[in-house]
Enzyme design. Structure first.
Site, PDB file in Angstrom:
ATOM      1  N   LEU A 172       0.827  -1.203   0.000  1.00  0.00           N
ATOM      2  CA  LEU A 172       0.000   0.000   0.000  1.00  0.00           C
ATOM      3  C   LEU A 172       0.863   1.256   0.000  1.00  0.00           C
ATOM      4  O   LEU A 172       0.702   2.136  -0.849  1.00  0.00           O
ATOM      5  CB  LEU A 172      -0.932  -0.006   1.218  1.00  0.00           C
ATOM      6  CG  LEU A 172      -1.796   1.239   1.432  1.00  0.00           C
ATOM      7  CD1 LEU A 172      -2.778   1.425   0.277  1.00  0.00           C
ATOM      8  CD2 LEU A 172      -2.552   1.161   2.766  1.00  0.00           C
ATOM      9  N   ILE A 203       8.112  -2.406   2.120  1.00  0.00           N
ATOM     10  CA  ILE A 203       7.273  -3.603   2.007  1.00  0.00           C
ATOM     11  C   ILE A 203       7.913  -4.777   2.748  1.00  0.00           C
ATOM     12  O   ILE A 203       8.981  -5.258   2.371  1.00  0.00           O
ATOM     13  CB  ILE A 203       7.023  -3.964   0.526  1.00  0.00           C
ATOM     14  CG1 ILE A 203       6.404  -2.769  -0.215  1.00  0.00           C
ATOM     15  CG2 ILE A 203       6.144  -5.203   0.436  1.00  0.00           C
ATOM     16  CD1 ILE A 203       5.135  -2.217   0.414  1.00  0.00           C
ATOM     17  N   GLU A 233       0.845   0.137   9.865  1.00  0.00           N
ATOM     18  CA  GLU A 233      -0.599  -0.147   9.898  1.00  0.00           C
ATOM     19  C   GLU A 233      -1.404   1.112  10.240  1.00  0.00           C
ATOM     20  O   GLU A 233      -2.463   1.052  10.858  1.00  0.00           O
ATOM     21  CB  GLU A 233      -0.926  -1.266  10.915  1.00  0.00           C
ATOM     22  CG  GLU A 233      -0.083  -2.524  10.780  1.00  0.00           C
ATOM     23  CD  GLU A 233      -0.431  -3.364   9.567  1.00  0.00           C
ATOM     24  OE1 GLU A 233      -0.782  -2.779   8.526  1.00  0.00           O
ATOM     25  OE2 GLU A 233      -0.346  -4.593   9.639  1.00  0.00           O
ATOM     26  N   GLU A 249       3.626   4.109  -0.448  1.00  0.00           N
ATOM     27  CA  GLU A 249       4.506   4.533  -1.539  1.00  0.00           C
ATOM     28  C   GLU A 249       5.488   5.583  -1.021  1.00  0.00           C
ATOM     29  O   GLU A 249       5.275   6.157   0.058  1.00  0.00           O
ATOM     30  CB  GLU A 249       3.680   5.118  -2.693  1.00  0.00           C
ATOM     31  CG  GLU A 249       2.755   4.098  -3.336  1.00  0.00           C
ATOM     32  CD  GLU A 249       1.989   4.640  -4.529  1.00  0.00           C
ATOM     33  OE1 GLU A 249       1.205   3.885  -5.101  1.00  0.00           O
ATOM     34  OE2 GLU A 249       2.186   5.833  -4.895  1.00  0.00           O
ATOM     35  N   PRO A 250       6.554   5.864  -1.783  1.00  0.00           N
ATOM     36  CA  PRO A 250       7.518   6.881  -1.322  1.00  0.00           C
ATOM     37  C   PRO A 250       6.867   8.232  -1.021  1.00  0.00           C
ATOM     38  O   PRO A 250       7.290   8.940  -0.107  1.00  0.00           O
ATOM     39  CB  PRO A 250       8.496   6.986  -2.498  1.00  0.00           C
ATOM     40  CG  PRO A 250       8.445   5.638  -3.150  1.00  0.00           C
ATOM     41  CD  PRO A 250       7.021   5.190  -3.024  1.00  0.00           C
TER      42      PRO A 250
END
EC number: 1.3.8.5
Length: 413
Positions: free
Chosen positions: A158, A190, A396, A160-161
């Site tokens: 999910l 990830i 999370e 991203e940078p």
């Protein structure tokens, strides 16, 4: 007389194993700390199996996995033989079919043996549940059995940078061409990236915002799928972390979970359970740390008497135990709400994740402080629990985002 310093250091090199033995045998555990209190007989049995596995198969190797950055694949496959590869996945595709509360109990127990490895297993379980819940029959039967047995491992993609807390702004794009999607973009941080076999990927198939996001399941080896360098981390060293990169990656439309535009909802529903899981891992680390502190206070002497006789340290230990039990009750309450499909489940999961990860990190950190200089040595298990659960306040959904979710719920209409 106080035992010689060298002998004491040698005794505590086995600290992870000692903590797990204490948990397994209930020796030295006050009834107020007993994690089996209030559980059914079946739940107590699940817990005992998990504690036994943690003591025998994880705790003796926890420090080595951390130091050498070993991803303990075979150990996790042994755990899968006990049903821990798909704990809350339906039995018809190889899952154990247990409840969210059962799952929390199991992850808390396993985390006493190695928090980092258990945390990865919790992410893997979340991925399998997403495929089981939102996949069609063909997808369920293609992916779930080998994931539940941990013949194959899964990663959740999910972040991203440029989009962490603001997940709905993700930019990884999937353009449909006939019966395939052409995927471009990258994912960051990830867990398992590069070493795992299945990637549950959130990507943009439509316009801006959450309604333009879909969910694709990729398999390692697909053309255009590659990985960044292995990240060097403070903790969580028994699981690799890499960027996952998509360059004109061709993905069959048959690998999409649910309908186009359903991806963000799938991601968030997965994270509700993921937040309970990671909070449960924090509980296990904190429980083990309380036991380590309890034993250290009894063994270590200063100013001619055991540290356990110091009232200040007695009060701190009492605070640690109280916060641990409060966090456990909150996590288990949220797990029941999620299992029952209650309307307030999402906010209760956020509250539990916020409270448990903050409090449990504080407990582990205080346990390290009680060890004095010894706590800062890698021969002592407590420092690894501190390093491994620090990130639970970030992933999370950061704890700042958890506060936003709770406040929004309190202030709406």
């Amino acid at each position: 007389a106080e035992r010689p310093r060298a002998a004491m250091a040698m005794a505590w090199r086995a600290a992870p194993r000692a903590a797990a033995r204490l948990l397994l045998g209930r020796r030295g555990i006050a009834s107020c700390l007993d994690p089996s209190t209030g559980l059914t007989e079946d739940q107590k049995e699940f817990q005992k199996v998990a504690l036994d596995f943690a003591a025998k198969e994880m705790a003796p190797y926890m420090a080595e996995w951390d130091e050498k950055e070993i991803f303990p694949v075979e150990t996790m496959r042994k755990a899968a033989q006990l049903g821990f590869g798909g704990i809350y996945v339906k039995p018809d595709v190889g899952g154990s079919g247990l409840s969210r509360l059962d799952t929390s109990i199991i992850f808390e127990a396993l985390s006493t043996g190695c928090t980092s490895t258990t945390a990865y297993m919790s992410i893997h379980n979340m991925c399998v549940w997403m495929i089981d819940t939102f996949g069609n029959e063909e997808q369920r039967r293609r992916f779930c059995p080998s994931l539940c047995s941990m013949e194959k491992f899964a990663s959740y993609c999910l972040t991203e940078p440029g989009s962490g807390s603001d997940a709905a702004s993700l930019l990884t794009s999937a353009q449909r061409k006939g019966d395939t999607y052409i995927l471009n973009g990258s994912k960051a941080f990830i867990s398992g990236g590069g070493d795992t076999d299945v990637y549950v990927v959130m990507c943009r198939t439509g316009g801006p915002g959450p309604k333009g996001i879909s969910c694709l399941v990729l398999e390692k080896g697909m053309p255009g799928l590659s990985f960044g360098k292995k990240e060097k981390k403070v903790g969580w060293n028994s699981q690799p972390t890499r960027a996952v990169i998509f360059e004109d990656c061709i993905v069959p439309v048959g690998n999409r979970l649910g309908a186009e535009g359903q991806g963000f909802s799938i991601a968030m529903q997965g994270l509700n359970g993921g937040r309970i899981n990671i909070a449960s891992c924090s509980l296990g680390a904190a429980h083990a740390s309380v036991l380590l502190a309890q034993e250290h206070l009894a063994v270590r002497k200063q100013f001619g008497e055991p540290l356990a006789n110091n009232q200040y340290l007695q009060f701190r230990l009492a605070d640690m135990a109280t916060r641990l039990v409060a966090a456990r009750l909150m996590v288990r309450n949220a797990a029941r709400a999620l299992q029952d499909g209650r309307e307030d489940a999402a906010v209760l999961c956020s509250m539990a994740k916020l409270f448990a990860t903050d409090e449990c990190f504080g407990i582990c950190n205080q346990a390290l402080q009680m060890h004095g200089g010894y706590g800062y040595l890698k021969d002592y298990a407590v420092q690894q629990f501190v390093r491994d659960i620090r990130v639970h306040q970030i992933l999370e959904g950061t704890n700042e985002v958890m506060r936003m979710i709770v406040a929004r719920n309190l202030l709406q209409g």
